[in-house]
Write a protein that holds these residues in place. Structure first.
Motif, PDB file in Angstrom:
ATOM      1  N   UNK A   1       0.848  -1.157  -0.025  1.00  0.00           N
ATOM      2  CA  UNK A   1       0.199  -0.004   0.084  1.00  0.00           C
ATOM      3  C   UNK A   1       0.965   0.989   0.249  1.00  0.00           C
ATOM      4  N   UNK A   2       0.245   1.882  -0.860  1.00  0.00           N
ATOM      5  CA  UNK A   2       1.178   4.008  -1.338  1.00  0.00           C
ATOM      6  C   UNK A   2       0.284   4.783  -0.961  1.00  0.00           C
ATOM      7  N   UNK A   3       1.217   5.611  -0.467  1.00  0.00           N
ATOM      8  CA  UNK A   3       0.001   6.295   0.101  1.00  0.00           C
ATOM      9  C   UNK A   3       1.215   7.745  -0.639  1.00  0.00           C
TER      10      UNK A   3
ATOM     11  N   UNK B   1       5.129  11.993  -3.984  1.00  0.00           N
ATOM     12  CA  UNK B   1       5.865  11.475  -3.815  1.00  0.00           C
ATOM     13  C   UNK B   1       4.749  10.053  -3.816  1.00  0.00           C
ATOM     14  N   UNK B   2       5.343   9.180  -3.787  1.00  0.00           N
ATOM     15  CA  UNK B   2       4.608   7.959  -3.575  1.00  0.00           C
ATOM     16  C   UNK B   2       5.532   6.903  -2.260  1.00  0.00           C
ATOM     17  N   UNK B   3       5.134   6.826  -1.373  1.00  0.00           N
ATOM     18  CA  UNK B   3       5.370   6.451   0.122  1.00  0.00           C
ATOM     19  C   UNK B   3       4.369   5.364   0.986  1.00  0.00           C
TER      20      UNK B   3
ATOM     21  N   UNK C   1      10.231   6.143   0.793  1.00  0.00           N
ATOM     22  CA  UNK C   1       9.622   6.656  -0.612  1.00  0.00           C
ATOM     23  C   UNK C   1      10.095   6.124  -1.549  1.00  0.00           C
ATOM     24  N   UNK C   2       9.429   6.174  -2.925  1.00  0.00           N
ATOM     25  CA  UNK C   2       9.890   5.386  -4.182  1.00  0.00           C
ATOM     26  C   UNK C   2      11.054   5.661  -4.922  1.00  0.00           C
ATOM     27  N   UNK C   3      12.156   5.319  -4.767  1.00  0.00           N
ATOM     28  CA  UNK C   3      12.582   6.158  -5.495  1.00  0.00           C
ATOM     29  C   UNK C   3      13.471   5.518  -6.926  1.00  0.00           C
ATOM     30  N   UNK C   4      14.251   6.135  -7.388  1.00  0.00           N
ATOM     31  CA  UNK C   4      14.315   5.867  -8.827  1.00  0.00           C
ATOM     32  C   UNK C   4      15.723   6.531  -8.873  1.00  0.00           C
TER      33      UNK C   4
ATOM     34  N   UNK D   1      12.913  11.717  -6.938  1.00  0.00           N
ATOM     35  CA  UNK D   1      11.546  11.123  -6.003  1.00  0.00           C
ATOM     36  C   UNK D   1      10.142  11.849  -5.987  1.00  0.00           C
ATOM     37  N   UNK D   2      10.529  12.791  -7.078  1.00  0.00           N
ATOM     38  CA  UNK D   2       9.468  13.847  -7.649  1.00  0.00           C
ATOM     39  C   UNK D   2       8.427  12.552  -8.744  1.00  0.00           C
TER      40      UNK D   2
END
Ligand code: TNX
Length: 708
Positions: free
Chosen positions: A659-661, A671-673, A680-683, A703-704
């Motif tokens: 689950x992601x906020x 941002x996707x947390x 945070x989801x990070x490339x 992260x954006x």
């Protein structure tokens, strides 16, 4: 021998830019430089060199506001008349064009007597409550400034029918001039014939973005589009086909038509560059002129879709002489009709020609061009042989070529570009993976090709001429900055039909040429126009896409059939998080590699294509978070506990790791947390194949995410 063309000013300008800029690569620039904020309320494209916020209400037009031209020179007066005509349909006003010797209040003042250091295209513009003044050194700069003035008016000013509203020019103080002298667009009128009226329509659309060169690809296998009196067969036979079409009788420009295009372009301060392609792409010529074939028999005209199918006969002295005579006849005729300084001689895609045969073509074609006092231009393959000093080569390589630089396996493209650069040629940059308008935006684009990858809007914007022939880290440029003349967008038209992943059938829909052109060019042509005009340091994708979005309503008002492409926050298009999206950061998209259906596959970043393996469905959960499911696999995006751990896909269970906020940022990104880790989801990088992990919030651009 450096001749024919004054070049001092541009090179001086280039030197200034080069000194000012340490030349970061496109990607690291996007990741590190602060965005250049646009002083609202207006959104200019291309972004001017400098603009200051001005207090106050701006200048409101009335039906009799004079356009005051401070010169009697016909060209300057012509810009005044042009402005009056451009404003007439939407406003219903016919603003009088008057001559003045002094700046007048409550007027649109056009002053071409500005200082010489503005250059031929530079201008300043001030707009305040008491009026607008555009100052330039000559008419051309006024014309560029007038394009900015249009963009300071409300979007409805582009409407073709009268709108009742007030017309206020936003307050502004702008000082501007182009980075590059050559800012072009190419129309492939050979594969798909564009009638004169549609070429004019495109000229107007391009001129609005300060494009100053129209390259017409006049000849190819599928058609010959320019009448040459001495060889009538070129049009009676050679113009009878297009890609997918036969039986034409008027699919070419007569001398009168061509002159009409040239003078229309001239009135928009645009130079026409005619291209006569050889020694390949010549089937239409070889169908018209028997002596261009080794058996001295004319071939059948061609209406298919292949490339690399033709070559002038260059096997013996006689046929080389035939070729040289032919080129001389054609170039003489075209040079007489063309006031601009260049003739483009093609030179692309002729693997069948030996080096000697290729050189024979280049020699004959460039000799004739120079004899008729024109500058030879050609695709970068010209660098296979000796090119006359002062020639222009058009680079159309791509990322794979850049990757090969400095390795033991440099591509043929890099080798010929190196050879051309060493001979002093100048370059126009049209890298196919950024500047080819016939490349599909993504997997869902109905028209065009994708041999150079998909070209979403961000990709058409985020590149730089100075690193277009450099390694991916921006070093080792094969073309030195001082040899770059500019930028050109190229709209090929060999696949200008719906369903272009397959060959057309009798029921295939063929849009009108203008419809194809507008869909593929808008919004990418304005992006490329900004690459050619705006200094590197003033360019930023996140800022650009906000400005670009404001042009959507302008195109709608003008009846331009643009593509509301993903990645740009078009006004009125509200995007819900719920539903299917692509997830982009650092110009790459979140990707389930190869559409894997296995549990535990790590997600990566890859060039955007909007395929199923890059499509993720967000489903809202009772706690306000989302599950994110990949469309190719049906698996859920999952995080573990540790910072730095890889993000994988796994069978959906609804546990916290899946689950992601989602939090929206001021610029529209997110941002996707992870609901499990709070990370945070990070490339990991902006590169094909880069890993995707979870990290503390560092504020990094990687992260954006743009959720489209
Ligand atoms: C390559 S790039 C071509 C054209 C095609 C185009 C299609 C170059 C100079 N030649 O003949 O139309 O690809 O994308």
């Amino acid at each position: 021998m450096r001749w024919l063309r004054p070049r001092g000013r541009r090179l001086a300008a280039l030197a200034t830019v080069a000194l000012a800029l340490p030349l970061p690569t496109a990607v690291s620039q996007a990741a590190t430089a602060p965005p250049t904020p646009s002083p609202a309320p207006y959104a200019l494209v291309p972004q001017p060199v400098s603009q200051e916020a001005v207090e106050g209400s701006g200048f409101t037009l009335s039906p009799d506001t004079p356009i005051a031209v401070m010169s009697k020179a016909p060209k300057a007066v012509g810009v005044g008349t042009y402005l009056s005509r451009v404003l007439a349909p939407a406003t219903g006003y016919s603003l009088p064009v008057v001559h003045r010797t002094r700046v007048q209040k409550n007027a649109l003042v056009l002053d071409p007597n500005g200082p010489e250091d503005l250059g031929s295209e530079g201008y300043t513009l001030t707009s305040a409550k008491h009026g607008v003044v555009v100052t330039a050194h000559g008419a051309e700069g006024l014309f560029r400034g007038v394009q900015t003035l249009r963009q300071l008016l409300p979007a409805e000013v582009e409407s073709l029918s009268t709108q009742s509203r007030t017309w206020t020019v936003s307050p502004a103080k702008i000082s501007d001039s182009p980075r590059y002298e050559y800012r072009g667009v190419m129309l492939d009128v050979a594969r798909r014939f564009f009638p004169v009226s549609q070429v004019k329509r495109y000229i107007d659309q391009a001129a609005a973005y300060k494009i100053n060169t129209l390259h017409l690809h006049l000849t190819d296998d599928q058609g010959w589009r320019i009448a040459v009196d001495a060889i009538p067969e070129l049009t009676t036979i050679g113009a009878s086909t297009q890609s997918g079409h036969t039986g034409g009788t008027d699919w070419y420009y007569s001398a009168k038509d061509y002159k009409e295009i040239v003078s229309y372009a001239e009135s928009r301060f645009m130079t026409v560059v005619p291209e006569i392609d050889g020694p390949g792409h010549t089937r239409a010529a070889q169908a018209s002129v028997p002596g261009l074939n080794c058996d001295d028999k004319a071939q059948q005209p061609y209406s298919g879709f292949d490339v690399k199918i033709s070559l002038f006969c260059l096997a013996d002295e006689q046929h080389r002489a035939n070729m040289a005579d032919f080129m001389e006849t054609v170039i003489k005729a075209v040079a007489e009709l063309t006031p601009g300084p260049y003739i483009h001689l093609g030179g692309d895609e002729t693997p069948q020609a030996t080096a000697e045969q290729y050189a024979a073509y280049v020699k004959a074609a460039t000799d004739s061009t120079i004899a008729h006092k024109k500058i030879p231009m050609g695709w970068h393959q010209l660098g296979r042989s000796t090119v006359p000093a002062g020639s222009i080569m058009q680079y159309w390589g791509e990322e794979d070529d850049r990757k090969s630089i400095g390795t033991s396996k440099e591509t043929e493209t890099i080798r010929v570009v190196r050879n051309g650069a060493a001979q002093g040629a100048e370059f126009v940059m049209s890298p196919s993976d950024h500047a080819y308008l016939d490349m599909k935006y993504d997997v869902s684009t109905p028209y065009g090709l994708s041999w150079s990858g998909y070209v979403p809007v961000q990709r058409s914007y985020e590149w730089d001429p100075e690193t277009a022939t450099a390694k991916l880290d921006g070093t080792g440029a094969v073309v030195p900055a001082g040899q770059i003349a500019g930028v050109e967008a190229a709209l090929w038209a060999d696949r200008a039909y719906e369903g272009s992943n397959a060959l057309p059938t009798p029921s295939t829909r063929w849009p009108a040429p203008y419809e194809y052109a507008e869909y593929m060019s808008f919004p990418r042509l304005p992006a490329l126009a900004e690459v050619g005009w705006t200094p590197r340091a003033a360019r930023d994708w996140k800022d650009f896409r906000q400005r670009l979005a404001q042009h959507g309503p302008r195109w709608t008002a003008a009846g331009i059939g643009y593509h509301a492409a993903p990645g740009v926050p078009w006004p009125g298009v509200v995007k819900a998080v719920e539903g299917a999206h692509s997830l982009v950061t650092g110009s790459k998209a979140l990707d389930n590699p190869g559409g894997s259906t296995s549990d535990g596959t790590g997600l990566v970043m890859w060039a955007p294509n909007r395929g199923n393996n890059q499509t993720f469905t967000f489903a809202k959960q009772s706690d306000g978070s989302y599950t994110i499911t990949n469309k190719a696999s049906g698996k859920c995006v999952e995080a573990g506990d540790a910072a730095g751990a890889a993000i994988v896909q796994r069978t959906c269970t609804g546990e916290a790791g899946q689950r992601w906020k989602v939090t929206e940022l001021d610029d529209g990104d997110h941002t996707i947390t992870s609901a499990r880790s709070g990370l945070l989801l990070t490339a990991a990088a902006s590169a094909d194949g880069a890993k995707v992990t979870q990290q503390e919030d560092t504020g990094s651009a990687l992260q954006h995410w743009t959720i489209d």
